[in-house]
Scaffold this active site. Sequence first.
Site, PDB file in Angstrom:
ATOM      1  N   ARG A   1       0.147  14.588  13.286  1.00  0.00           N
ATOM      2  CA  ARG A   1       0.683  14.362  11.930  1.00  0.00           C
ATOM      3  C   ARG A   1       0.675  15.600  11.030  1.00  0.00           C
ATOM      4  NH1 ARG A   1      -1.174   8.422   9.948  1.00  0.00           N
ATOM      5  NH2 ARG A   1       0.585   8.625   8.554  1.00  0.00           N
TER       6      ARG A   1
ATOM      7  N   ARG B   1      -4.855  10.428   4.436  1.00  0.00           N
ATOM      8  CA  ARG B   1      -3.834  11.461   4.589  1.00  0.00           C
ATOM      9  C   ARG B   1      -2.817  11.450   3.447  1.00  0.00           C
ATOM     10  NH1 ARG B   1      -2.767  13.915   8.876  1.00  0.00           N
ATOM     11  NH2 ARG B   1      -0.599  13.862   8.273  1.00  0.00           N
TER      12      ARG B   1
ATOM     13  N   CYS C   1      -5.378  12.855  13.209  1.00  0.00           N
ATOM     14  CA  CYS C   1      -5.949  11.526  13.011  1.00  0.00           C
ATOM     15  C   CYS C   1      -5.728  10.735  14.282  1.00  0.00           C
ATOM     16  CB  CYS C   1      -5.338  10.835  11.801  1.00  0.00           C
ATOM     17  SG  CYS C   1      -3.672  10.292  12.061  1.00  0.00           S
TER      18      CYS C   1
ATOM     19  N   ARG D   1      -8.802  -0.336   4.470  1.00  0.00           N
ATOM     20  CA  ARG D   1      -7.953   0.680   3.841  1.00  0.00           C
ATOM     21  C   ARG D   1      -6.586   0.097   3.523  1.00  0.00           C
ATOM     22  NH1 ARG D   1      -6.598   4.906   7.512  1.00  0.00           N
ATOM     23  NH2 ARG D   1      -5.139   5.169   5.827  1.00  0.00           N
TER      24      ARG D   1
ATOM     25  N   LYS E   1       0.836  -1.211   0.000  1.00  0.00           N
ATOM     26  CA  LYS E   1       0.000   0.000   0.000  1.00  0.00           C
ATOM     27  C   LYS E   1       0.865   1.254   0.000  1.00  0.00           C
ATOM     28  CE  LYS E   1      -1.738   1.778   3.962  1.00  0.00           C
ATOM     29  NZ  LYS E   1      -1.491   3.217   4.094  1.00  0.00           N
ATOM     30  N   ASN E   2       1.864   1.290   0.878  1.00  0.00           N
ATOM     31  CA  ASN E   2       2.639   2.522   1.030  1.00  0.00           C
ATOM     32  C   ASN E   2       3.598   2.794  -0.128  1.00  0.00           C
ATOM     33  OD1 ASN E   2       1.293   2.999   3.356  1.00  0.00           O
ATOM     34  ND2 ASN E   2       3.042   2.705   4.737  1.00  0.00           N
TER      35      ASN E   2
ATOM     36  N   ASP F   1       4.661   0.705  12.007  1.00  0.00           N
ATOM     37  CA  ASP F   1       3.496   0.017  11.443  1.00  0.00           C
ATOM     38  C   ASP F   1       3.398  -1.445  11.884  1.00  0.00           C
ATOM     39  OD1 ASP F   1       2.644   2.308  10.222  1.00  0.00           O
ATOM     40  OD2 ASP F   1       3.218   1.733   8.194  1.00  0.00           O
TER      41      ASP F   1
HETATM   42  C1  UD1 Z   1       4.200   7.027   6.474  1.00  0.00           C
HETATM   43  C2  UD1 Z   1       3.384   5.781   6.229  1.00  0.00           C
HETATM   44  C3  UD1 Z   1       2.811   5.246   7.546  1.00  0.00           C
HETATM   45  C4  UD1 Z   1       3.935   5.051   8.557  1.00  0.00           C
HETATM   46  C5  UD1 Z   1       4.791   6.311   8.685  1.00  0.00           C
HETATM   47  C6  UD1 Z   1       6.022   6.103   9.547  1.00  0.00           C
HETATM   48  C7  UD1 Z   1       2.522   6.106   3.988  1.00  0.00           C
HETATM   49  C8  UD1 Z   1       1.354   6.382   3.106  1.00  0.00           C
HETATM   50  N1  UD1 Z   1       2.301   6.111   5.320  1.00  0.00           N
HETATM   51  O1  UD1 Z   1       3.316   8.009   7.007  1.00  0.00           O
HETATM   52  O2  UD1 Z   1       2.170   4.001   7.274  1.00  0.00           O
HETATM   53  O3  UD1 Z   1       3.380   4.760   9.812  1.00  0.00           O
HETATM   54  O4  UD1 Z   1       5.244   6.739   7.395  1.00  0.00           O
HETATM   55  O5  UD1 Z   1       6.802   5.077   9.057  1.00  0.00           O
HETATM   56  O6  UD1 Z   1       3.618   5.850   3.513  1.00  0.00           O
HETATM   57  N2  UD1 Z   1       6.115  14.887  10.732  1.00  0.00           N
HETATM   58  C9  UD1 Z   1       6.167  16.248  10.995  1.00  0.00           C
HETATM   59  N3  UD1 Z   1       6.038  17.114   9.953  1.00  0.00           N
HETATM   60  C10 UD1 Z   1       5.868  16.704   8.666  1.00  0.00           C
HETATM   61  C11 UD1 Z   1       5.829  15.326   8.398  1.00  0.00           C
HETATM   62  C12 UD1 Z   1       5.955  14.433   9.450  1.00  0.00           C
HETATM   63  O7  UD1 Z   1       6.308  16.653  12.146  1.00  0.00           O
HETATM   64  O8  UD1 Z   1       5.755  17.548   7.767  1.00  0.00           O
HETATM   65  C13 UD1 Z   1       6.255  13.916  11.833  1.00  0.00           C
HETATM   66  C14 UD1 Z   1       4.989  13.067  12.043  1.00  0.00           C
HETATM   67  O9  UD1 Z   1       4.047  13.723  12.855  1.00  0.00           O
HETATM   68  C15 UD1 Z   1       5.555  11.822  12.684  1.00  0.00           C
HETATM   69  C16 UD1 Z   1       6.927  11.683  12.015  1.00  0.00           C
HETATM   70  O10 UD1 Z   1       7.230  12.956  11.472  1.00  0.00           O
HETATM   71  O11 UD1 Z   1       5.725  12.020  14.056  1.00  0.00           O
HETATM   72  C17 UD1 Z   1       6.995  10.661  10.905  1.00  0.00           C
HETATM   73  O12 UD1 Z   1       5.898  10.837  10.030  1.00  0.00           O
HETATM   74  P1  UD1 Z   1       5.955  10.494   8.486  1.00  0.00           P
HETATM   75  O13 UD1 Z   1       7.132   9.641   8.179  1.00  0.00           O
HETATM   76  O14 UD1 Z   1       5.779  11.740   7.710  1.00  0.00           O
HETATM   77  O15 UD1 Z   1       4.648   9.611   8.307  1.00  0.00           O
HETATM   78  P2  UD1 Z   1       3.774   9.542   7.017  1.00  0.00           P
HETATM   79  O16 UD1 Z   1       4.628   9.806   5.833  1.00  0.00           O
HETATM   80  O17 UD1 Z   1       2.522  10.343   7.197  1.00  0.00           O
END
Ligand code: UD1
Length: 421
Positions: free
Chosen positions: A122, A93, A117, A398, A22-23, A306
């Site tokens: 996030r 998201r 969420c 999902r 999925k990711n 995850d």
């Molecule tokens: C992706 C994965 C999700 C997984 C996560 C961490 C997808 C579609 N989803 O989510 O399944 O659990 O990586 O491996 O690939 N953060 C900020 N600012 C930002 C972006 C992130 O503060 O602009 C923080 C987030 O709140 C979190 C951390 O960084 O604490 C990591 O998040 P991130 O790696 O961005 O997660 P996703 O990409 O949303």
Amino acid sequence: MDKLRIEGGTPLNGDIWISGAKNAALPIIASTLLAETPMTISNVPHLQDVTTSMELLAQMGVKLTVDDKMNIHADASSVSCFNAPYELVKTMRASILVLGPLLARFGEATVSLPGGCAIGSRPVNLHINGLRKMGAEINVESGFIQAKAKKLKGTVLNLDLVTVTGTENLMMAATLAEGQTVIENAAREPEVVDLAECLIKMGAKISGAGTSQIIIEGVENLSGCDYKVMPDRIETGTFLVGAAMTGGKVKAKNTRTDLLDAVLIKLKEAGAKITLGEDWIELDMQGKRPIAVDIHTAPYPAFPTDMQAQFTALNAVADGVAIITETIFENRFMHVNEMQRMGANIKLEGNTAIVKGCQNLKAAPVMATDLRASASLVLIALVAEGSTLVDRIYHIDRGYERIEEKMNQLGAKITRERSRR
Ligand code: UD1
């Protein structure tokens, strides 16, 4: 709302075919916005999030068809609308992944802010700051990110935190920027590498994906290609944990054996016998109860967040006490309350869960709160005595393809109770 009814007490045994990740599929679907000619994506999992991504792109004008093999054919030669509306972003998201491609190819994008969420706030500030640094003008107003850029310019982006979709968004944006972009402290997740490989096949110049420094030389345009999505390492891990918890033996086929090191180490520590083939992993628990294992989540290649909920379930039935530390998301222990309803002995202290395994968990009605939490509830229900009803399973749909069918192939007793609407 559909529910899953799970009769506990049967071990998982047999072979299971792992779906596409999925990711990896979600960013690759978003990347079709960058291509001026049609492209085909194969090994796409049949999931609600994939349907949502397709809806999102279709309302922008991308022509999409799905053939009998579930391959997606996408033609983004004429895109007419550059908006990602709240109605779609709030359900997924990862919709934020259209921001980079739209801005890079069309010079404008309006994307709803994802908001909070279940697993934490996030934010997407790192996506926005990175694009601003590449020259985009971005206003965040009335819940929308409004971005414009005549032509993005390559630069050095030093990410404060490791972000998976942030790295992906910026990497996609940089493919069509002027000059060189360097992403420092980039996410090293295999799904980032899969996206990079797809972009390279489309004509992008990218090196270093899979390391913490990714270098992208912008090109004038990208064209479509045929790309096969990598297998889902989290689905693989989930089925293996299921086998470990139930004392069973499961062979996960059509998977990658090189992406789950941190998870397999923990499964071995829990007492499992693991055998690796070219594209399969077999876990044999030989009827034994798992031993408790400590978990500390962190960005790849460390233990994935995850898989945290699934290992919380494993520890809840294991022999001994385990400490689980969640360092990625602030509120990713929603499954704990539900497991406690089944008699699990878990104490929460901030971002740590102390789990004392017990052998007499009892079925109870529980509620899925997010994607991986719901998987962990299905797993724990496989071991509990009696019939567990898991509500709100739209979360599980999902991210897991036909979970009840796949689990039942392995001997589980799961039925979907359809809501009468
Ligand atoms: C992706 C994965 C999700 C997984 C996560 C961490 C997808 C579609 N989803 O989510 O399944 O659990 O990586 O491996 O690939 N953060 C900020 N600012 C930002 C972006 C992130 O503060 O602009 C923080 C987030 O709140 C979190 C951390 O960084 O604490 C990591 O998040 P991130 O790696 O961005 O997660 P996703 O990409 O949303």
